[in-house]
Design an enzyme around this catalytic site. Structure first.
Site, PDB file in Angstrom:
ATOM      1  N   THR A  60       0.853  -1.190   0.000  1.00  0.00           N
ATOM      2  CA  THR A  60       0.000   0.000   0.000  1.00  0.00           C
ATOM      3  C   THR A  60       0.890   1.242   0.000  1.00  0.00           C
ATOM      4  O   THR A  60       2.110   1.128  -0.025  1.00  0.00           O
ATOM      5  CB  THR A  60      -0.916   0.027   1.244  1.00  0.00           C
ATOM      6  OG1 THR A  60      -0.129   0.363   2.395  1.00  0.00           O
ATOM      7  CG2 THR A  60      -1.594  -1.318   1.473  1.00  0.00           C
ATOM      8  N   CYS A  61       0.267   2.415   0.088  1.00  0.00           N
ATOM      9  CA  CYS A  61       1.039   3.654   0.155  1.00  0.00           C
ATOM     10  C   CYS A  61       1.967   3.663   1.367  1.00  0.00           C
ATOM     11  O   CYS A  61       3.051   4.243   1.329  1.00  0.00           O
ATOM     12  CB  CYS A  61       0.104   4.859   0.257  1.00  0.00           C
ATOM     13  SG  CYS A  61      -0.918   5.116  -1.201  1.00  0.00           S
ATOM     14  N   ASN A  62       1.520   3.017   2.446  1.00  0.00           N
ATOM     15  CA  ASN A  62       2.232   3.138   3.716  1.00  0.00           C
ATOM     16  C   ASN A  62       3.011   1.914   4.148  1.00  0.00           C
ATOM     17  O   ASN A  62       3.706   1.967   5.167  1.00  0.00           O
ATOM     18  CB  ASN A  62       1.236   3.492   4.822  1.00  0.00           C
ATOM     19  CG  ASN A  62       0.705   4.894   4.671  1.00  0.00           C
ATOM     20  OD1 ASN A  62       1.444   5.798   4.311  1.00  0.00           O
ATOM     21  ND2 ASN A  62      -0.571   5.078   4.909  1.00  0.00           N
ATOM     22  N   ARG A  63       2.917   0.818   3.413  1.00  0.00           N
ATOM     23  CA  ARG A  63       3.629  -0.381   3.852  1.00  0.00           C
ATOM     24  C   ARG A  63       3.820  -1.369   2.718  1.00  0.00           C
ATOM     25  O   ARG A  63       3.036  -1.408   1.760  1.00  0.00           O
ATOM     26  CB  ARG A  63       2.877  -1.063   4.998  1.00  0.00           C
ATOM     27  CG  ARG A  63       1.558  -1.717   4.603  1.00  0.00           C
ATOM     28  CD  ARG A  63       0.818  -2.311   5.800  1.00  0.00           C
ATOM     29  NE  ARG A  63       0.404  -1.268   6.709  1.00  0.00           N
ATOM     30  CZ  ARG A  63       0.869  -1.111   7.954  1.00  0.00           C
ATOM     31  NH1 ARG A  63       1.774  -1.937   8.429  1.00  0.00           N
ATOM     32  NH2 ARG A  63       0.429  -0.127   8.722  1.00  0.00           N
ATOM     33  N   SER A 123      -2.275   1.865  11.047  1.00  0.00           N
ATOM     34  CA  SER A 123      -2.297   2.796   9.917  1.00  0.00           C
ATOM     35  C   SER A 123      -1.764   4.164  10.311  1.00  0.00           C
ATOM     36  O   SER A 123      -1.741   4.527  11.495  1.00  0.00           O
ATOM     37  CB  SER A 123      -3.730   2.958   9.399  1.00  0.00           C
ATOM     38  OG  SER A 123      -4.227   1.739   8.899  1.00  0.00           O
ATOM     39  N   PRO A 129     -10.619   3.465   6.754  1.00  0.00           N
ATOM     40  CA  PRO A 129     -11.336   2.266   6.292  1.00  0.00           C
ATOM     41  C   PRO A 129     -10.712   1.528   5.117  1.00  0.00           C
ATOM     42  O   PRO A 129     -11.139   0.428   4.800  1.00  0.00           O
ATOM     43  CB  PRO A 129     -12.704   2.837   5.893  1.00  0.00           C
ATOM     44  CG  PRO A 129     -12.403   4.228   5.430  1.00  0.00           C
ATOM     45  CD  PRO A 129     -11.255   4.717   6.296  1.00  0.00           C
ATOM     46  N   GLN A 134      -7.666  -3.356   1.217  1.00  0.00           N
ATOM     47  CA  GLN A 134      -6.368  -3.622   0.594  1.00  0.00           C
ATOM     48  C   GLN A 134      -5.834  -4.996   1.000  1.00  0.00           C
ATOM     49  O   GLN A 134      -5.247  -5.711   0.185  1.00  0.00           O
ATOM     50  CB  GLN A 134      -5.394  -2.507   0.977  1.00  0.00           C
ATOM     51  CG  GLN A 134      -5.752  -1.164   0.353  1.00  0.00           C
ATOM     52  CD  GLN A 134      -4.995   0.005   0.975  1.00  0.00           C
ATOM     53  OE1 GLN A 134      -4.620  -0.029   2.154  1.00  0.00           O
ATOM     54  NE2 GLN A 134      -4.790   1.052   0.202  1.00  0.00           N
ATOM     55  N   GLY A 205      -8.608   6.919  -9.244  1.00  0.00           N
ATOM     56  CA  GLY A 205      -8.805   5.694  -8.479  1.00  0.00           C
ATOM     57  C   GLY A 205      -9.603   5.956  -7.222  1.00  0.00           C
ATOM     58  O   GLY A 205     -10.185   7.024  -7.027  1.00  0.00           O
ATOM     59  N   MET A 207      -8.635   6.405  -4.153  1.00  0.00           N
ATOM     60  CA  MET A 207      -8.109   7.475  -3.313  1.00  0.00           C
ATOM     61  C   MET A 207      -8.544   8.835  -3.836  1.00  0.00           C
ATOM     62  O   MET A 207      -8.928   9.722  -3.065  1.00  0.00           O
ATOM     63  CB  MET A 207      -6.576   7.394  -3.275  1.00  0.00           C
ATOM     64  CG  MET A 207      -5.948   8.165  -2.145  1.00  0.00           C
ATOM     65  SD  MET A 207      -6.163   7.357  -0.546  1.00  0.00           S
ATOM     66  CE  MET A 207      -4.852   6.150  -0.612  1.00  0.00           C
TER      67      MET A 207
END
Length: 430
Positions: A60-63, A123, A129, A134, A205, A207
């Site tokens: 994902t964007c963060n991991r 997160s 959410p 994901q 998308g 986001m």
């Protein structure tokens, strides 16, 4: 990848290795980002690493996390080296560049971490959410390529149940927060009011859709949408067209010519290369007669060259810059997060109790089978002796003897079966 059936039936080791927004800056994470279209290929590559029985990749964007079930081994350094080898081979990233950013969890702690991730407790914005969806998308891909089929499948299904329970029994998701909404909050904080502002969404998308909804709620009056797939952009524009807000789709080829019309540019594409360079900022500001322009880059890899910040009047915020805004929301959610952590701790205990009791099942079944075989043999021997004397049991007598011998067998087995189950519960996987 193991293909031996006997090996597959043996207990495996759960190993999770990854980086996230806390341990690694975006400069590191974007080197490991996997576009949705390549996730299946990456998962297959992970499964072919030596000793890996099942595997899933969450990107994902963060991991970026590798969740694996590995062959039983005490060589923890070997299993870590295998996962590091995957990072190196698949992303061409030297292991030395990652070592200081990686975290590793095993067995019980890996279960706890996965439950926390699915429940949005790990997160950037606690309670957002998107993460559960994901994780489910990664699970679907892993199942499709045959990378998840046994124990890891059971664990992931439990993670989804726990995440749903956390959302149902706490108010951790009560506020409308997400990475997208935090990005918009930051734009609003910088601009003051969004009333009368023109916003350009690059990438149509999920986001971008969330960000568009939030922008409309706070007064944006004009939204431009650019996407490489025109049909997707047109569909999104139609959904948000209202009397108070005009939407317009611009061709991706016209992006640079149209961008100066926007006060705020929000980007969230899956492009492998940066879309906006420093030279673009100079051109945009010139066209806007030096009126300021704000870029909120929530893409990983990044869409915007951070050097655009060097151009006077141009302000760029990437996903890591959102951390400060997320921290403000964190305080309001601390009580709900504590309640969620309590639920997860209890669910981890329940999961491992069930896991350990399952380990005793083969032994229990074997003992029950042996006892039943012995009971039937003795019953047949007794009936044979009676027949030799000319006596036979009536159907009612036969049924009574069957019930008696079964009851005696169950009572005699009870202490042994209880001991097996208790022994399994007391086992420490670590």
């Amino acid at each position: 990848m193991s293909t031996n059936g006997n090996q597959t039936n043996r207990p495996g080791h759960l190993v999770l290795l990854g980086v996230n927004h806390i341990t690694a800056p975006i400069e590191v994470r974007e080197r490991l980002a996997i576009p949705a279209g390549r996730l299946a290929d990456a998962t297959r590559s992970l499964l072919h690493q030596p000793g890996i029985r099942e595997g899933l990749i969450l990107s994902t964007c963060n991991r970026v996390e590798l969740v694996t079930l590995q062959e039983s081994t005490d060589a923890s350094t070997e299993s870590r080296a295998g996962l590091l080898s995957f990072f190196h081979e698949y992303f061409s990233v030297p292991p030395g560049d990652l070592q200081s950013h990686l975290y590793e969890f095993r067995e019980r702690e890996a279960v706890r971490h996965l439950f926390r991730v699915a429940s949005s407790l790990d997160s950037m914005v606690v309670g957002e959410p998107q993460i559960l969806g994901q994780v489910k998308e990664s699970y679907t891909v892993a199942r499709q390529v045959g990378a998840v089929s046994g124990a890891l499948d059971t664990l992931l299904q439990r993670a989804f149940t726990v995440a749903k329970k956390v959302r149902t029994e706490t108010h951790i998701g009560s506020s409308s927060v997400s990475i997208a909404s935090v990005a918009v909050d930051l734009a609003r904080k910088i601009f003051g009011s969004l009333n009368g502002k023109t916003v350009l969404l690059v990438g149509a998308g999920k986001m971008s859709e969330l960000a568009a909804r939030h922008l409309l709620q706070h007064g944006a009056t004009s939204i431009l949408i650019a996407n490489r797939t025109p049909e997707r952009a047109e569909k999104l524009a139609a959904e948000f067209e209202t009397p108070g807000c005009s939407t317009e789709v611009i061709a991706f080829d016209d992006l640079y010519a149209q961008a100066p019309r926007a006060d705020i540019v929000l980007t969230s594409t899956g492009a492998p290369q940066k879309i906006f360079a420093r030279s673009h900022a100079q051109h945009f500001l010139q066209q806007r007669r030096n009126r300021p322009m704000f870029f909120i880059d929530i893409a990983v890899p990044r869409d915007v060259d951070p050097r655009m910040n060097e151009v006077e009047g141009c302000f760029v915020y990437d996903i890591d810059d959102l951390q400060s805004v997320a921290a403000a929301n964190q305080a309001d959610r601390s009580r709900e997060a504590e309640a969620a952590e309590t639920i997860i701790a209890a669910e981890v205990d329940k999961y491992h109790q069930r896991l350990h009791s399952l380990e005793a099942v083969p032994a229990i079944r074997a003992l029950q089978h042996a006892a039943e075989t012995l009971r039937e043999a003795e019953l047949q021997r007794t009936e044979a002796k009676l027949a030799a004397t000319g006596a036979t049991l009536t159907p009612a007598q036969r049924e009574a003897v069957e019930a008696l011998t079964r009851a005696l067998t169950a009572k005699l087995l009870h202490p042994q079966l209880t001991a097996l189950r208790e022994s399994a519960r007391e086992k420490d996987p670590e």
